[in-house]
Design a protein around this motif. Structure first.
Motif, mmCIF file in Angstrom:
data_model
loop_
_atom_site.group_PDB
_atom_site.id
_atom_site.type_symbol
_atom_site.label_atom_id
_atom_site.label_comp_id
_atom_site.label_asym_id
_atom_site.label_seq_id
_atom_site.Cartn_x
_atom_site.Cartn_y
_atom_site.Cartn_z
ATOM 1 N N CYS A 175 0.839 -1.196 0.000
ATOM 2 C CA CYS A 175 0.000 0.000 0.000
ATOM 3 C C CYS A 175 0.878 1.252 0.000
ATOM 4 O O CYS A 175 1.798 1.365 0.805
ATOM 5 C CB CYS A 175 -0.898 0.002 1.230
ATOM 6 S SG CYS A 175 -1.911 1.485 1.349
ATOM 7 N N CYS A 187 -0.326 3.363 3.555
ATOM 8 C CA CYS A 187 0.071 2.920 4.897
ATOM 9 C C CYS A 187 1.266 1.955 4.873
ATOM 10 O O CYS A 187 1.708 1.490 5.920
ATOM 11 C CB CYS A 187 -1.108 2.271 5.616
ATOM 12 S SG CYS A 187 -1.580 0.674 4.918
ATOM 13 N N CYS A 202 -6.179 -2.406 -0.401
ATOM 14 C CA CYS A 202 -5.454 -2.512 0.867
ATOM 15 C C CYS A 202 -6.428 -2.906 1.982
ATOM 16 O O CYS A 202 -7.477 -2.286 2.141
ATOM 17 C CB CYS A 202 -4.805 -1.170 1.219
ATOM 18 S SG CYS A 202 -4.073 -1.160 2.870
ATOM 19 N N SER A 243 -6.196 -2.431 5.094
ATOM 20 C CA SER A 243 -6.305 -1.401 6.128
ATOM 21 C C SER A 243 -7.049 -0.169 5.630
ATOM 22 O O SER A 243 -7.966 0.324 6.281
ATOM 23 C CB SER A 243 -4.909 -0.971 6.602
ATOM 24 O OG SER A 243 -4.222 -2.070 7.126
ATOM 25 N N CYS A 244 -6.646 0.319 4.453
ATOM 26 C CA CYS A 244 -7.234 1.550 3.929
ATOM 27 C C CYS A 244 -8.536 1.317 3.168
ATOM 28 O O CYS A 244 -9.291 2.258 2.936
ATOM 29 C CB CYS A 244 -6.240 2.256 3.012
ATOM 30 S SG CYS A 244 -4.649 2.586 3.786
ATOM 31 N N SER A 294 -5.127 0.998 -3.152
ATOM 32 C CA SER A 294 -3.941 1.839 -3.018
ATOM 33 C C SER A 294 -2.658 1.015 -3.070
ATOM 34 O O SER A 294 -1.596 1.492 -2.708
ATOM 35 C CB SER A 294 -4.013 2.590 -1.687
ATOM 36 O OG SER A 294 -4.291 1.671 -0.645
HETATM 37 ZN ZN LIG Z 1 -3.150 0.884 3.214
#
Ligand SMILES: [Zn+2]
Length: 117
Positions: A76, A79, A92, A94-95, A99
């Motif tokens: 990513c 992050c 991603c 997390s996001c 990304s």
């Molecule tokens: Zn991310």
């Protein structure tokens, strides 16, 4: 099964190369196939076995095909998390947005081959 065409391209590349090196037989072909490349290893194996029956001068029954898998990995750019993408969009975890830049997994190439004259 487009692996027939992909395998045909590989064999053309090798044929050109063995001519330059004055080789007449290929004993082993090793490929790198990424998990999210467009080629399926099983289908490549099948295509290869079909080509082996088509009296291609530099192949015989003994010629082996070895396929090395390359794992898909994305990173990513927001992050910096590294993760395994399940598709080329590479969202991603997390996001939650696409990304990720693919780091590996799309490779489709000849790793090496062994031949003799
Ligand atoms: Zn991310």
């Amino acid at each position: 099964m487009h692996e027939m065409a992909l395998m045909g391209d590989i064999l053309n590349i090798i044929q050109n190369d063995i001519q330059k090196r004055n080789l007449s037989k290929v004993t082993k072909i090793e490929l790198i196939v990424g998990d999210i490349s467009n080629a399926l290893p099983d289908a490549l194996e099948m295509a290869f076995s079909i080509y082996k029956t088509q009296s291609i001068s530099f192949l015989d029954k003994e010629t082996t095909l070895v396929i090395h898998r390359e794992k898909a990995l994305a990173k990513c750019y927001i992050c910096s998390e590294e993760y395994v993408p399940d598709q080329k969009l590479a969202i991603c975890p997390s996001c939650k947005i696409p990304s990720g830049n693919l780091i590996s997994g799309e490779t489709f190439k000849v790793y090496s081959y062994e031949g003799c004259s």
